[in-house]
Design a protein around this motif. Structure first.
Motif, PDB file in Angstrom:
ATOM      1  N   MET A   1       0.832  -1.188   0.000  1.00 15.10           N
ATOM      2  CA  MET A   1       0.000   0.000   0.000  1.00 15.10           C
ATOM      3  C   MET A   1       0.870   1.243   0.000  1.00 15.10           C
ATOM      4  O   MET A   1       2.025   1.184   0.405  1.00 15.10           O
ATOM      5  N   ASN A   2       0.347   2.319  -0.434  1.00 17.00           N
ATOM      6  CA  ASN A   2       1.071   3.586  -0.411  1.00 17.00           C
ATOM      7  C   ASN A   2       1.245   4.037   1.036  1.00 17.00           C
ATOM      8  O   ASN A   2       0.427   3.742   1.898  1.00 17.00           O
ATOM      9  N   GLY A   3       2.312   4.765   1.306  1.00 16.74           N
ATOM     10  CA  GLY A   3       2.547   5.241   2.657  1.00 16.74           C
ATOM     11  C   GLY A   3       3.640   6.283   2.689  1.00 16.74           C
ATOM     12  O   GLY A   3       4.156   6.707   1.660  1.00 16.74           O
ATOM     13  N   ARG A   4       3.996   6.678   3.909  1.00 19.85           N
ATOM     14  CA  ARG A   4       5.032   7.675   4.125  1.00 19.85           C
ATOM     15  C   ARG A   4       6.038   7.101   5.108  1.00 19.85           C
ATOM     16  O   ARG A   4       5.663   6.464   6.098  1.00 19.85           O
ATOM     17  N   VAL A   5       7.311   7.319   4.840  1.00 17.02           N
ATOM     18  CA  VAL A   5       8.370   6.853   5.735  1.00 17.02           C
ATOM     19  C   VAL A   5       8.406   7.782   6.950  1.00 17.02           C
ATOM     20  O   VAL A   5       8.592   8.983   6.809  1.00 17.02           O
ATOM     21  N   VAL A   6       8.203   7.215   8.124  1.00 19.79           N
ATOM     22  CA  VAL A   6       8.225   7.979   9.369  1.00 19.79           C
ATOM     23  C   VAL A   6       9.641   8.012   9.940  1.00 19.79           C
ATOM     24  O   VAL A   6      10.102   9.047  10.421  1.00 19.79           O
ATOM     25  N   ALA A   7      10.336   6.866   9.882  1.00 17.62           N
ATOM     26  CA  ALA A   7      11.682   6.790  10.452  1.00 17.62           C
ATOM     27  C   ALA A   7      12.512   5.753   9.716  1.00 17.62           C
ATOM     28  O   ALA A   7      11.997   4.735   9.285  1.00 17.62           O
ATOM     29  N   VAL A   8      13.794   6.044   9.589  1.00 23.80           N
ATOM     30  CA  VAL A   8      14.773   5.090   9.074  1.00 23.80           C
ATOM     31  C   VAL A   8      15.762   4.895  10.214  1.00 23.80           C
ATOM     32  O   VAL A   8      16.465   5.821  10.595  1.00 23.80           O
ATOM     33  N   ASN A   9      15.788   3.681  10.767  1.00 22.12           N
ATOM     34  CA  ASN A   9      16.574   3.407  11.958  1.00 22.12           C
ATOM     35  C   ASN A   9      17.935   2.780  11.677  1.00 22.12           C
ATOM     36  O   ASN A   9      18.626   2.396  12.624  1.00 22.12           O
ATOM     37  N   VAL A  10      18.306   2.636  10.420  1.00 21.17           N
ATOM     38  CA  VAL A  10      19.587   2.032  10.050  1.00 21.17           C
ATOM     39  C   VAL A  10      20.244   2.830   8.928  1.00 21.17           C
ATOM     40  O   VAL A  10      19.597   3.636   8.273  1.00 21.17           O
ATOM     41  N   ALA A  11      21.520   2.552   8.722  1.00 24.57           N
ATOM     42  CA  ALA A  11      22.274   3.151   7.619  1.00 24.57           C
ATOM     43  C   ALA A  11      23.072   2.035   6.953  1.00 24.57           C
ATOM     44  O   ALA A  11      23.260   0.959   7.535  1.00 24.57           O
ATOM     45  N   ALA A  12      23.542   2.293   5.756  1.00 26.67           N
ATOM     46  CA  ALA A  12      24.359   1.309   5.046  1.00 26.67           C
ATOM     47  C   ALA A  12      25.554   0.930   5.911  1.00 26.67           C
ATOM     48  O   ALA A  12      26.184   1.786   6.535  1.00 26.67           O
ATOM     49  N   GLY A  13      25.815  -0.365   5.987  1.00 22.39           N
ATOM     50  CA  GLY A  13      26.924  -0.867   6.780  1.00 22.39           C
ATOM     51  C   GLY A  13      26.534  -1.355   8.162  1.00 22.39           C
ATOM     52  O   GLY A  13      27.273  -2.101   8.793  1.00 22.39           O
ATOM     53  N   ASP A  14      25.363  -0.942   8.650  1.00 24.61           N
ATOM     54  CA  ASP A  14      24.899  -1.393   9.970  1.00 24.61           C
ATOM     55  C   ASP A  14      24.584  -2.881   9.945  1.00 24.61           C
ATOM     56  O   ASP A  14      24.151  -3.417   8.922  1.00 24.61           O
ATOM     57  N   VAL A  15      24.767  -3.543  11.078  1.00 21.73           N
ATOM     58  CA  VAL A  15      24.340  -4.924  11.239  1.00 21.73           C
ATOM     59  C   VAL A  15      23.098  -4.890  12.122  1.00 21.73           C
ATOM     60  O   VAL A  15      23.131  -4.346  13.227  1.00 21.73           O
ATOM     61  N   ALA A  16      22.011  -5.444  11.622  1.00 21.02           N
ATOM     62  CA  ALA A  16      20.742  -5.448  12.358  1.00 21.02           C
ATOM     63  C   ALA A  16      20.503  -6.835  12.931  1.00 21.02           C
ATOM     64  O   ALA A  16      20.557  -7.823  12.216  1.00 21.02           O
ATOM     65  N   GLU A  17      20.255  -6.902  14.234  1.00 20.70           N
ATOM     66  CA  GLU A  17      19.953  -8.180  14.870  1.00 20.70           C
ATOM     67  C   GLU A  17      18.505  -8.566  14.575  1.00 20.70           C
ATOM     68  O   GLU A  17      17.691  -7.722  14.187  1.00 20.70           O
ATOM     69  N   ALA A  18      18.186  -9.826  14.754  1.00 22.79           N
ATOM     70  CA  ALA A  18      16.844 -10.338  14.481  1.00 22.79           C
ATOM     71  C   ALA A  18      15.793  -9.534  15.245  1.00 22.79           C
ATOM     72  O   ALA A  18      15.957  -9.244  16.426  1.00 22.79           O
ATOM     73  N   GLY A  19      14.747  -9.140  14.562  1.00 18.96           N
ATOM     74  CA  GLY A  19      13.638  -8.416  15.177  1.00 18.96           C
ATOM     75  C   GLY A  19      13.780  -6.904  15.195  1.00 18.96           C
ATOM     76  O   GLY A  19      12.839  -6.201  15.549  1.00 18.96           O
ATOM     77  N   ARG A  20      14.922  -6.377  14.808  1.00 20.84           N
ATOM     78  CA  ARG A  20      15.129  -4.924  14.830  1.00 20.84           C
ATOM     79  C   ARG A  20      14.286  -4.243  13.758  1.00 20.84           C
ATOM     80  O   ARG A  20      14.241  -4.666  12.614  1.00 20.84           O
ATOM     81  N   ALA A  21      13.619  -3.160  14.128  1.00 20.69           N
ATOM     82  CA  ALA A  21      12.826  -2.379  13.177  1.00 20.69           C
ATOM     83  C   ALA A  21      13.768  -1.518  12.346  1.00 20.69           C
ATOM     84  O   ALA A  21      14.475  -0.674  12.880  1.00 20.69           O
ATOM     85  N   LEU A  22      13.792  -1.754  11.047  1.00 19.78           N
ATOM     86  CA  LEU A  22      14.680  -1.017  10.158  1.00 19.78           C
ATOM     87  C   LEU A  22      14.047   0.288   9.695  1.00 19.78           C
ATOM     88  O   LEU A  22      14.679   1.331   9.703  1.00 19.78           O
ATOM     89  N   ILE A  23      12.797   0.186   9.252  1.00 18.89           N
ATOM     90  CA  ILE A  23      12.080   1.332   8.694  1.00 18.89           C
ATOM     91  C   ILE A  23      10.666   1.326   9.258  1.00 18.89           C
ATOM     92  O   ILE A  23      10.059   0.271   9.397  1.00 18.89           O
ATOM     93  N   VAL A  24      10.148   2.503   9.578  1.00 22.39           N
ATOM     94  CA  VAL A  24       8.774   2.631  10.059  1.00 22.39           C
ATOM     95  C   VAL A  24       7.982   3.403   9.010  1.00 22.39           C
ATOM     96  O   VAL A  24       8.386   4.496   8.596  1.00 22.39           O
ATOM     97  N   LEU A  25       6.867   2.796   8.572  1.00 21.94           N
ATOM     98  CA  LEU A  25       5.990   3.424   7.587  1.00 21.94           C
ATOM     99  C   LEU A  25       4.678   3.813   8.238  1.00 21.94           C
ATOM    100  O   LEU A  25       4.234   3.165   9.184  1.00 21.94           O
ATOM    101  N   GLU A  26       4.045   4.860   7.708  1.00 21.66           N
ATOM    102  CA  GLU A  26       2.701   5.239   8.132  1.00 21.66           C
ATOM    103  C   GLU A  26       1.789   5.083   6.925  1.00 21.66           C
ATOM    104  O   GLU A  26       2.071   5.626   5.853  1.00 21.66           O
TER     105      GLU A  26
END
Length: 66
Positions: free
Chosen positions: A1-26
């Motif tokens: 669905m269409n939406g808007r990016v509310v937050a980006v919680n990572v950057a290129a090169g980051d290591v994200a552990e299981a369950g981490r929220a990478l991007i939040v959409l509204e």
């Protein structure tokens, strides 16, 4: 669905552990956190907070964690 990016919680090169929220959409007045099911390294992020997104749009690229 269409939406808007509310937050980006990572950057290129980051290591994200299981369950981490990478991007939040509204969408439809609700927030949806996009998370990873297993550890991964962020290869690239293609959106920024405030951006409008559409179905099928590539938001980030991931690869297996080292």
């Amino acid at each position: 669905m269409n939406g808007r990016v509310v937050a980006v919680n990572v950057a290129a090169g980051d290591v994200a552990e299981a369950g981490r929220a990478l991007i939040v959409l509204e969408a439809m007045k609700m927030e949806h956190a996009l998370s990873v099911p297993h550890a991964a390294q962020v290869k690239a992020v293609h959106v920024a907070a405030g951006a409008q997104v559409a179905p099928g749009q590539l938001l980030a690229e991931l690869e297996p964690a080292p």
